[in-house]
Scaffold this motif. Sequence first.
Motif, mmCIF file in Angstrom:
data_model
loop_
_atom_site.group_PDB
_atom_site.id
_atom_site.type_symbol
_atom_site.label_atom_id
_atom_site.label_comp_id
_atom_site.label_asym_id
_atom_site.label_seq_id
_atom_site.Cartn_x
_atom_site.Cartn_y
_atom_site.Cartn_z
ATOM 1 N N VAL A 49 42.514 60.945 9.398
ATOM 2 C CA VAL A 49 42.163 62.351 9.617
ATOM 3 C C VAL A 49 43.383 63.268 9.425
ATOM 4 O O VAL A 49 43.243 64.422 9.006
ATOM 5 N N ALA A 50 44.574 62.733 9.693
ATOM 6 C CA ALA A 50 45.800 63.522 9.472
ATOM 7 C C ALA A 50 45.990 63.823 7.983
ATOM 8 O O ALA A 50 46.560 64.850 7.615
ATOM 9 N N GLN A 51 45.500 62.940 7.125
ATOM 10 C CA GLN A 51 45.645 63.132 5.675
ATOM 11 C C GLN A 51 44.463 63.873 5.066
ATOM 12 O O GLN A 51 44.615 64.633 4.119
ATOM 13 N N ALA A 52 43.289 63.609 5.595
ATOM 14 C CA ALA A 52 42.049 64.219 5.067
ATOM 15 C C ALA A 52 41.249 64.695 6.272
ATOM 16 O O ALA A 52 40.525 63.918 6.893
ATOM 17 N N VAL A 75 36.565 55.810 -3.096
ATOM 18 C CA VAL A 75 35.673 56.954 -3.279
ATOM 19 C C VAL A 75 35.191 57.451 -1.919
ATOM 20 O O VAL A 75 35.149 56.695 -0.953
ATOM 21 N N GLY A 76 34.858 58.730 -1.874
ATOM 22 C CA GLY A 76 34.379 59.327 -0.638
ATOM 23 C C GLY A 76 33.076 60.064 -0.877
ATOM 24 O O GLY A 76 32.809 60.542 -1.983
ATOM 25 N N GLY A 87 33.040 60.878 -4.802
ATOM 26 C CA GLY A 87 34.131 61.357 -5.650
ATOM 27 C C GLY A 87 35.434 60.701 -5.236
ATOM 28 O O GLY A 87 35.604 60.288 -4.081
ATOM 29 N N THR A 88 36.361 60.608 -6.179
ATOM 30 C CA THR A 88 37.646 59.944 -5.932
ATOM 31 C C THR A 88 38.628 60.847 -5.185
ATOM 32 O O THR A 88 39.602 60.352 -4.627
ATOM 33 N N HIS A 89 38.399 62.160 -5.195
ATOM 34 C CA HIS A 89 39.350 63.105 -4.618
ATOM 35 C C HIS A 89 38.706 63.948 -3.516
ATOM 36 O O HIS A 89 37.518 64.269 -3.581
ATOM 37 N N HIS A 95 43.567 65.888 -3.484
ATOM 38 C CA HIS A 95 44.267 64.604 -3.479
ATOM 39 C C HIS A 95 43.251 63.466 -3.416
ATOM 40 O O HIS A 95 42.135 63.654 -2.919
ATOM 41 N N PRO A 96 43.667 62.259 -3.879
ATOM 42 C CA PRO A 96 42.781 61.103 -3.678
ATOM 43 C C PRO A 96 42.526 60.911 -2.187
ATOM 44 O O PRO A 96 43.371 61.264 -1.358
ATOM 45 N N TRP A 97 41.381 60.352 -1.817
ATOM 46 C CA TRP A 97 41.105 60.040 -0.418
ATOM 47 C C TRP A 97 42.154 59.055 0.086
ATOM 48 O O TRP A 97 42.660 58.245 -0.695
ATOM 49 N N PRO A 98 42.525 59.094 1.374
ATOM 50 C CA PRO A 98 43.465 58.098 1.915
ATOM 51 C C PRO A 98 42.920 56.691 1.675
ATOM 52 O O PRO A 98 41.710 56.490 1.610
ATOM 53 N N SER A 99 43.829 55.729 1.533
ATOM 54 C CA SER A 99 43.347 54.368 1.311
ATOM 55 C C SER A 99 42.735 53.824 2.610
ATOM 56 O O SER A 99 42.997 54.324 3.703
#
Length: 219
Positions: A49-52, A75-76, A87-89, A95-99
């Motif tokens: 959640v800190a990243q996305a 993907v998210g 989608g990948t971002h 940005h790409p979703w966090p791994s």
Amino acid sequence: MTLDLFGSAHDDTDHDTPASDALGPGAFVLRGFAQSQLTALQADIEAVVAQAPLRHWLTPGGKRMSVAMTNCGDVGWISDRQGYRYGTHDPLSQHPWPSMPASFVALARRAADAAGYRDFAPDACLVNRYSLDARLTLHQDRDERDLGAPIVSVSLGLPATFLWGGVHRSDRTRRVRLAPGDVVVWGGPSRLVYHGIVGVEGSFDAQAVRYNLTFRRAR
Ligand code: MD6
Ligand code: FE
């Protein structure tokens, strides 16, 4: 592990074998399956959640969803005026979703395996936060390309009332209480069963919420 498919009494000296309930063919509630990992999972949710950040998507009809969502993995799941899709971002950051944290992948695979789905390799994990006013109306998860893979859904935080129906929207539904640590796995003949969240249990003075992690093979 052996599943207790009929919810009958199990040997309570065997603490490694949680009870499970069959919801239907290929669909199970693994009671307390993630119990020992709740603290670690919560820390990993906070890192994601800190990243996305969690956000309230708009439905294609323009309504703000009451459940706050984000994603991790290749993907998210995204919803907006254009519809539902993967989608990948992250559209908020580009940005790409966090791994996907290793703890998430390992738990999802272990739960799928316990329900008889071998080699589950999720590429998408939705992180859902339910406050006391949040609900998710009856729906199917059908935006995934690979409907051969199951859905694995992990509950943390406040308990919730889960609605479990059939493959037709008008089929009878049953209510299933999901406690923190419970994991629901559904696939095979139950993969397109309608389901939802009626609401979470809690008092309005507490700052508590429910988290749900939903793992899929989306593409
Ligand atoms: C649950 N969640 O929260 C079940 N589906 O236990 C879902 O069925 C679900 O949270 C699609 C998107 C988000 C969700
Ligand atoms: Fe769903």
